[in-house]
Design an enzyme around this catalytic site. Structure first.
Site, PDB file in Angstrom:
ATOM      1  N   LYS A  60      25.331  40.568  17.516  1.00  0.00           N
ATOM      2  CA  LYS A  60      25.153  41.544  16.224  1.00  0.00           C
ATOM      3  C   LYS A  60      26.110  42.425  15.818  1.00  0.00           C
ATOM      4  CE  LYS A  60      19.788  42.398  17.125  1.00  0.00           C
ATOM      5  NZ  LYS A  60      19.017  43.278  17.555  1.00  0.00           N
ATOM      6  N   LYS A 118      36.195  39.156  37.900  1.00  0.00           N
ATOM      7  CA  LYS A 118      37.035  38.114  36.917  1.00  0.00           C
ATOM      8  C   LYS A 118      36.892  38.661  35.686  1.00  0.00           C
ATOM      9  CE  LYS A 118      33.095  34.950  37.209  1.00  0.00           C
ATOM     10  NZ  LYS A 118      32.167  35.259  38.228  1.00  0.00           N
ATOM     11  N   LYS A 125      37.331  48.204  39.437  1.00  0.00           N
ATOM     12  CA  LYS A 125      36.550  47.175  40.306  1.00  0.00           C
ATOM     13  C   LYS A 125      37.006  45.782  40.286  1.00  0.00           C
ATOM     14  CE  LYS A 125      31.965  44.846  40.682  1.00  0.00           C
ATOM     15  NZ  LYS A 125      31.318  43.977  39.907  1.00  0.00           N
TER      16      LYS A 125
HETATM   17  P1  ADP Z   1      32.716  39.163  39.352  1.00  0.00           P
HETATM   18  O1  ADP Z   1      32.553  40.735  39.012  1.00  0.00           O
HETATM   19  O2  ADP Z   1      34.232  38.757  39.472  1.00  0.00           O
HETATM   20  O3  ADP Z   1      32.319  38.204  37.825  1.00  0.00           O
HETATM   21  P2  ADP Z   1      30.373  38.431  40.326  1.00  0.00           P
HETATM   22  O4  ADP Z   1      29.429  39.229  39.029  1.00  0.00           O
HETATM   23  O5  ADP Z   1      30.054  36.849  40.048  1.00  0.00           O
HETATM   24  O6  ADP Z   1      31.583  38.680  40.277  1.00  0.00           O
HETATM   25  O7  ADP Z   1      29.627  38.937  41.800  1.00  0.00           O
HETATM   26  C1  ADP Z   1      29.027  37.873  42.668  1.00  0.00           C
HETATM   27  C2  ADP Z   1      28.699  38.739  43.821  1.00  0.00           C
HETATM   28  O8  ADP Z   1      29.834  39.477  44.298  1.00  0.00           O
HETATM   29  C3  ADP Z   1      27.870  39.923  43.332  1.00  0.00           C
HETATM   30  O9  ADP Z   1      26.850  40.058  44.502  1.00  0.00           O
HETATM   31  C4  ADP Z   1      28.910  41.187  43.511  1.00  0.00           C
HETATM   32  O10 ADP Z   1      27.947  42.269  43.635  1.00  0.00           O
HETATM   33  C5  ADP Z   1      29.867  40.951  44.347  1.00  0.00           C
HETATM   34  N1  ADP Z   1      31.114  41.666  44.097  1.00  0.00           N
HETATM   35  C6  ADP Z   1      31.897  41.026  42.779  1.00  0.00           C
HETATM   36  N2  ADP Z   1      32.972  41.990  42.934  1.00  0.00           N
HETATM   37  C7  ADP Z   1      32.886  42.797  43.670  1.00  0.00           C
HETATM   38  C8  ADP Z   1      33.721  44.172  44.152  1.00  0.00           C
HETATM   39  N3  ADP Z   1      34.879  44.200  43.610  1.00  0.00           N
HETATM   40  N4  ADP Z   1      33.400  44.666  45.155  1.00  0.00           N
HETATM   41  C9  ADP Z   1      32.109  44.352  46.081  1.00  0.00           C
HETATM   42  N5  ADP Z   1      31.426  43.581  45.603  1.00  0.00           N
HETATM   43  C10 ADP Z   1      31.678  42.590  44.355  1.00  0.00           C
END
Ligand code: ADP
Ligand code: TRP
Length: 332
Positions: A119, A204, A201
């Site tokens: 959008k 990726k 944080k």
């Molecule tokens: P990204 O943020 O790299 O895309 P994902 O969303 O695929 O990672 O996360 C997969 C799992 O890893 C989730 O359960 C998420 O809570 C955990 N996770 C991702 N990044 C962190 C971080 N910096 N610290 C703690 N847990 C994380």
């Protein structure tokens, strides 16, 4: 199979330290909880909604399996499988889709986020949305409900999906009588959010990650890239607001953490702090890294482990699917 804890990881990116601390480590701890059975899997058909390059997909899928195994998942104790090896899940996926309202899918956050993005850029609202992405929550409900799962450890972003699985289960149960167990999510509230290279944080999406199994030289290089302020070496530093210290805490012993805190307060150069961080991280990662590389260079070993896991999984899912099919009256 008793009370079940189940979770999946989709092969859409390289596993980084944040994933390990925030998701994999807590799941491995849960896997040894007395009184529970765990089922952990590679959610490859969920990954296919996003990754459309076969060689990349292959690497990422093996990568997830090798990561779990390298970090200590015991396939004798955990039902460990590849989602695509358990076709019962996909039959259930279709059955559940016949009990899922389209409106429920419209409200799922991944789809909604795509619509919002479109959008804002004045594209058709469904631009770039494939039906796999749209139906994603139903397949996830099938993953969960197929095993009568009680607890689903997930990151915060997945809570809505577990709630959707409950909703779908309730509709089915209401129509045909108690069939599915209503799952609960478990988010890792108490685990740290690991900072990335830029202090945000680690994620990726921010391009600020330290891949879990990076080679030592590259690992050191990445650690040296962590953003710091310009305080001189002898100046006292605040450990609580330092990404280097936050990372250090996750990999060092209690005594080492205390000593590092002292050094921060009396003055340590960022260069030395980074060296110490590399030492504790590398000490922890050395063995799993070796195991990971070993597994990645003989994928047939991974295949065998996953095949055995899928057999165990099917011994649970096949009789339950029959029961479900006979309830709705599909010939079995
Ligand atoms: P990204 O943020 O790299 O895309 P994902 O969303 O695929 O990672 O996360 C997969 C799992 O890893 C989730 O359960 C998420 O809570 C955990 N996770 C991702 N990044 C962190 C971080 N910096 N610290 C703690 N847990 C994380
Ligand atoms: N959707 C989850 C994620 O993106 C992965 C996943 C697929 C999952 N099926 C699942 C997680 C079942 C828990 C239970 O992280």
């Amino acid at each position: 199979m008793g009370r079940t804890i189940l979770t999946g990881i989709k092969p859409t990116g390289q596993i980084h330290l944040g994933n390990y601390i925030g998701a994999i480590k807590p799941a491995l701890d849960l896997a040894v909880l007395p009184g529970y059975k765990s089922a952990y899997f590679v959610a490859d058909y969920h990954g296919l909604t996003q990754i459309h390059n076969a060689e990349e997909f292959r690497q990422l899928s093996y990568g997830i399996a090798a990561t779990w195994l390298a970090l200590g998942l015991d396939p004798e104790k955990v039902v460990f499988y590849r989602q695509s090896d358990v076709p019962d899940i996909f039959e259930l996926n279709w059955i559940l889709s016949c009990f899922s309202s389209k409106g429920l899918m419209n409200r799922a956050h991944a789809y909604k986020a795509s619509v919002e993005r479109n959008k804002n850029s004045e594209k058709d609202q469904d631009f770039g949305v494939n039906m796999g992405l749209y139906n994603y929550p139903i397949l996830m409900a099938a993953d969960i409900l197929m095993f009568k799962t009680e607890v689903v450890p997930v990151g915060k972003d997945q809570v809505q999906h577990v709630e959707i699985a409950r909703d779908i289960a309730e509709v089915f149960n209401h129509t045909y009588g108690e069939t599915f167990l209503l799952p609960e999510y478990k988010i890792q509230e108490d685990t740290a959010v690991l900072p990335g290279l830029d202090g945000r944080k680690m994620s990726k999406s921010y391009n600020n990650t330290i891949p879990l199994f990076e080679e030592p030289k590259k690992l050191l290089k990445l650690i040296n890239k962590i953003k710091t302020d310009s305080l001189p070496p002898e100046a006292p530093k605040d450990p609580e607001h330092s990404p280097i210290f936050m990372l250090y805490k996750e990999f060092a012993s209690e005594i080492e953490v205390e000593q590092m805190k002292e050094q921060y307060l009396t003055g340590i150069s960022w260069g030395d702090a980074k060296k110490e961080l590399f030492n504790v991280m590398n000490r922890f990662l050395e063995e799993p890294r070796e195991k990971y590389n070993e597994l990645m260079s003989s994928p047939e070993k991974i295949d065998e482990i996953l095949r055995e896991g899928a057999e165990k999984a099917r011994s649970i899912t096949t009789p339950f699917l029959k029961e479900i099919k006979s309830k709705v009256w599909i010939y079995v």
